[in-house]
Design an enzyme around this catalytic site. Structure first.
Site, PDB file in Angstrom:
ATOM      1  CB  CYS A  79      36.513 -17.270  74.632  1.00  0.00           C
ATOM      2  SG  CYS A  79      35.323 -15.855  75.133  1.00  0.00           S
ATOM      3  CB  CYS A 108      40.742 -10.553  72.776  1.00  0.00           C
ATOM      4  SG  CYS A 108      40.027 -11.595  74.125  1.00  0.00           S
TER       5      CYS A 108
END
Length: 355
Positions: free
Chosen positions: A95, A191
């Site tokens: 990410c 997440c």
């Protein structure tokens, strides 16, 4: 601004430093939940509202950037494909590499901004060749490992205002500034898997790819059991092996190797997990490429200890890492971040290990 305390205080400090700051919240979920369940997950509608409220307190413009499709392609699909290939990825590194300091940074620069400021705990120190990244002051919160994939160009356009602070001080500062997120729990785990069931998530994602079952064998190739997919296993795993036959010596078995090609999971004793050498690919350097055999420290997990090692760049695509002492349970797909003391030198994705 994720909606958490760290990014809110980072934005506040950026304002205090005299910067022209705009708050941006990243919408990374195609179907965001309304609320976050404690410390699991992120990117909920509640998180977006918390980020908006923090921006209002700071008196800065605030926008939501929809990067859900890019996140799905570059992070979630990569995560699934890596596990399907028998490797162990770290989606937080991916990410940072492909979303926060690629998609977001590229868009920010195109819009005329100078840098992306985040609430990561790492330090940037000016140098004649450009900013150098160092470990954070708070050893419990240091995130230089998950930022180790950034290049010199990306670091030149990054700000990490929290790197010289303790987390407890950041929370106190948030409360003093009147930020409602001062006591909001930090997010943990992956997440985009809000329930924490990674195996279940992977099974659902891979259900359409056909037959995935295979054998569980020992180092000699003797079949000990079967499995429903290599994605449920990672090197070093002990639980959930579903091996009915106990080891001859009665000791626990661990996953030694995962082969997606043969759909075979190999198990054995704990000492068989020890590795002394690694080959790395996907090399990233924060500055000049090291020449010759270089003594350094190598960190192999987000919360692992730095290990003494000697690295040698074999060519533009390959790095050899020789550990001074054996490391246990290191899996292909993990990232090796290289340090000179507290300074990040670069990183590589582990392609294979040597015992």
């Amino acid at each position: 601004m994720s909606g958490g305390v760290d990014s809110a205080v980072a934005a506040a400090r950026a304002v205090d430093a005299g910067n022209d700051v705009t708050g941006v919240h990243l919408a990374l979920s195609r179907a965001p939940q309304s609320h976050r369940a404690g410390a699991r997950g992120c990117c909920t509608l509640e998180d977006a509202r918390d980020a908006q409220r923090a921006a209002d307190v700071l008196g800065i413009p605030f926008y939501v950037w929809d990067l859900a499709e890019r996140f799905a392609d570059d992070v979630i699909d990569d995560f699934v494909n890596e596990y399907a290939a028998g490797r162990t990825p770290n989606p937080c590194l991916r990410c940072n590499e492909r979303i926060k300091f690629s998609a977001v940074l590229d868009k920010a620069l195109a819009l005329g901004f100078d840098a992306v400021c985040t609430g990561h705990y790492a330090q940037l120190v000016p140098d004649a060749t450009g900013p150098q990244m160092y470990r954070a002051v708070d050893p419990e919160k240091d995130q230089s490992y998950v930022l180790g994939v950034l290049t010199a160009h990306q670091l030149a356009h990054a700000l990490f205002p929290l790197g010289d602070s303790l987390k407890s001080d950041v929370r106190h500062e948030a409360a003093r500034r009147g930020l409602a997120v001062a006591e909001k729990p930090d997010s943990h785990d992956v997440c985009f898997i809000s329930d924490g069931d990674t195996a279940g998530f992977l099974q659902r994602q891979l259900a359409t790819r056909g037959e995935a079952h295979g054998d569980i064998v020992d180092a000699a190739g003797t079949k000990l059991g079967s499995h429903d997919g290599v994605f449920a296993f990672t090197v070093g795993q002990r639980r959930g092996l579903r091996v009915g036959t106990p080891a001859p010596d009665g000791r626990p078995r661990y996953v030694l190797d995962v082969s997606a090609v043969t759909r075979t999971v190999t198990v054995g004793a704990a000492e068989e997990l020890d590795v002394r050498g690694l080959t790395g690919v996907h090399l990233r350097w924060t500055g000049a490429v090291p020449v010759g055999a270089v003594e350094c420290l190598v960190q192999l997990r987000a919360h692992g200890d730095p290990l003494p090692a000697v690295i040698s760049v074999l060519d533009a695509e390959h790095l050899d890492i020789e550990l001074s002492a054996p490391a246990r349970g290191i899996a292909p797909g993990q990232t090796a971040v290289i340090y000179d003391g507290r300074r990040v030198v670069g990183s590589a994705t582990i392609e294979r290990t040597r015992r």
